[in-house]
Design a protein around this motif. Structure first.
Motif, PDB file in Angstrom:
ATOM      1  N   MET A 115     -30.506  -2.773  95.254  1.00 48.66           N
ATOM      2  CA  MET A 115     -30.625  -1.509  95.953  1.00 48.66           C
ATOM      3  C   MET A 115     -30.683  -0.392  94.914  1.00 48.66           C
ATOM      4  O   MET A 115     -29.843  -0.334  94.030  1.00 48.66           O
ATOM      5  CB  MET A 115     -29.407  -1.335  96.868  1.00 48.66           C
ATOM      6  N   LYS A 116     -31.654   0.453  95.026  1.00 50.03           N
ATOM      7  CA  LYS A 116     -31.802   1.593  94.122  1.00 50.03           C
ATOM      8  C   LYS A 116     -31.182   2.822  94.767  1.00 50.03           C
ATOM      9  O   LYS A 116     -31.412   3.093  95.948  1.00 50.03           O
ATOM     10  CB  LYS A 116     -33.286   1.842  93.858  1.00 50.03           C
ATOM     11  N   ILE A 117     -30.369   3.544  93.969  1.00 49.39           N
ATOM     12  CA  ILE A 117     -29.815   4.807  94.459  1.00 49.39           C
ATOM     13  C   ILE A 117     -30.052   5.892  93.413  1.00 49.39           C
ATOM     14  O   ILE A 117     -30.149   5.605  92.218  1.00 49.39           O
ATOM     15  CB  ILE A 117     -28.316   4.699  94.820  1.00 49.39           C
ATOM     16  N   MET A 118     -30.121   7.097  93.878  1.00 48.91           N
ATOM     17  CA  MET A 118     -30.279   8.243  92.985  1.00 48.91           C
ATOM     18  C   MET A 118     -28.893   8.809  92.683  1.00 48.91           C
ATOM     19  O   MET A 118     -28.056   8.929  93.575  1.00 48.91           O
ATOM     20  CB  MET A 118     -31.144   9.327  93.633  1.00 48.91           C
ATOM     21  N   ASP A 120     -23.613 -10.324  95.765  1.00 50.89           N
ATOM     22  CA  ASP A 120     -23.751 -11.630  96.396  1.00 50.89           C
ATOM     23  C   ASP A 120     -22.907 -11.598  97.669  1.00 50.89           C
ATOM     24  O   ASP A 120     -22.515 -10.516  98.124  1.00 50.89           O
ATOM     25  CB  ASP A 120     -23.373 -12.764  95.434  1.00 50.89           C
ATOM     26  N   ASN A 121     -22.609 -12.753  98.214  1.00 50.45           N
ATOM     27  CA  ASN A 121     -21.842 -12.796  99.469  1.00 50.45           C
ATOM     28  C   ASN A 121     -20.362 -12.514  99.288  1.00 50.45           C
ATOM     29  O   ASN A 121     -19.628 -12.428 100.276  1.00 50.45           O
ATOM     30  CB  ASN A 121     -22.031 -14.157 100.152  1.00 50.45           C
ATOM     31  N   ILE A 150     -34.614  -6.846  89.281  1.00 51.82           N
ATOM     32  CA  ILE A 150     -35.644  -7.556  90.047  1.00 51.82           C
ATOM     33  C   ILE A 150     -34.947  -8.545  90.982  1.00 51.82           C
ATOM     34  O   ILE A 150     -34.054  -9.281  90.578  1.00 51.82           O
ATOM     35  CB  ILE A 150     -36.612  -8.303  89.095  1.00 51.82           C
ATOM     36  N   GLY A 151     -35.361  -8.548  92.233  1.00 48.85           N
ATOM     37  CA  GLY A 151     -34.798  -9.480  93.199  1.00 48.85           C
ATOM     38  C   GLY A 151     -33.403  -9.118  93.673  1.00 48.85           C
ATOM     39  O   GLY A 151     -32.666  -9.976  94.146  1.00 48.85           O
ATOM     40  N   HIS A 152     -33.033  -7.846  93.543  1.00 45.96           N
ATOM     41  CA  HIS A 152     -31.692  -7.426  93.966  1.00 45.96           C
ATOM     42  C   HIS A 152     -31.525  -7.575  95.478  1.00 45.96           C
ATOM     43  O   HIS A 152     -32.498  -7.559  96.212  1.00 45.96           O
ATOM     44  CB  HIS A 152     -31.426  -5.982  93.542  1.00 45.96           C
ATOM     45  N   GLN A 153     -30.292  -7.730  95.891  1.00 50.39           N
ATOM     46  CA  GLN A 153     -29.962  -7.843  97.303  1.00 50.39           C
ATOM     47  C   GLN A 153     -29.371  -6.533  97.814  1.00 50.39           C
ATOM     48  O   GLN A 153     -28.706  -5.823  97.073  1.00 50.39           O
ATOM     49  CB  GLN A 153     -28.927  -8.940  97.534  1.00 50.39           C
ATOM     50  N   THR A 154     -29.626  -6.258  99.056  1.00 48.49           N
ATOM     51  CA  THR A 154     -28.949  -5.166  99.743  1.00 48.49           C
ATOM     52  C   THR A 154     -28.109  -5.801 100.838  1.00 48.49           C
ATOM     53  O   THR A 154     -28.615  -6.590 101.629  1.00 48.49           O
ATOM     54  CB  THR A 154     -29.973  -4.173 100.347  1.00 48.49           C
TER      55      THR A 154
END
Length: 150
Positions: free
Chosen positions: A1-4, A15-16, A28-32
């Motif tokens: 997830m990208k945040i400013m 992860d879980n 790359i391939g990050h989870q939200t």
């Protein structure tokens, strides 16, 4: 997830079990998920001056036992305070491992959340941040320290 954030963008991953990464470079391939959402909210509050401690669960899957001990010691530094590399080395019962403390700091998978920016040189000077002594890293470190002094 990208945040400013005030100095640009950061990326969060989880992860879980909890937050696994805060990065100043794209993941790359990050989870939200609920953990990245919670971290984003807590970071927004931190940058707004409304939060001094993070409660998002962490899931640290990297680092040697020594590095993990260093990262744990960093979480004990109170908001708005700093410690020297030597003080952290002493806190982890390795008083001669000052350089190793610096290396552990540079490998911190959760900067800001695990406050490696609160480590300064014994002489009180800012040293590298984000594994680099480049101006970008130092300016972010200075920004974070000034934010916490307000």
């Amino acid at each position: 997830m990208k945040i400013m954030v005030p100095f640009g963008s950061i990326w969060l991953d989880a992860d879980n079990n909890g937050l696994t990464a805060v990065s100043f470079h794209e993941i790359i391939g990050h989870q939200t998920n609920a953990f990245t959402e919670q971290a984003a909210l807590e970071l927004a509050e931190y940058f707004a001056g409304k939060r001094q401690a993070f409660t998002v669960p962490l899931s640290i899957q990297t680092g040697t036992p020594f590095q993990q001990n260093v990262w744990q010691a960093l979480t004990m530094i109170p908001f708005g305070e700093t410690r020297s590399y030597l003080e952290i080395a002493q806190a982890v019962h390795s008083p001669k491992a000052v350089r190793a403390i610096g290396q552990a700091n540079s490998k911190n998978p959760l900067p800001i959340i695990i406050p490696c920016h609160r480590i300064i040189g014994k002489n009180g000077k800012l040293t590298g941040y984000l594994g680099s002594s480049e101006q970008d890293g130092l300016s972010i470190k200075q920004f974070l320290l000034e934010l916490e002094k307000k």
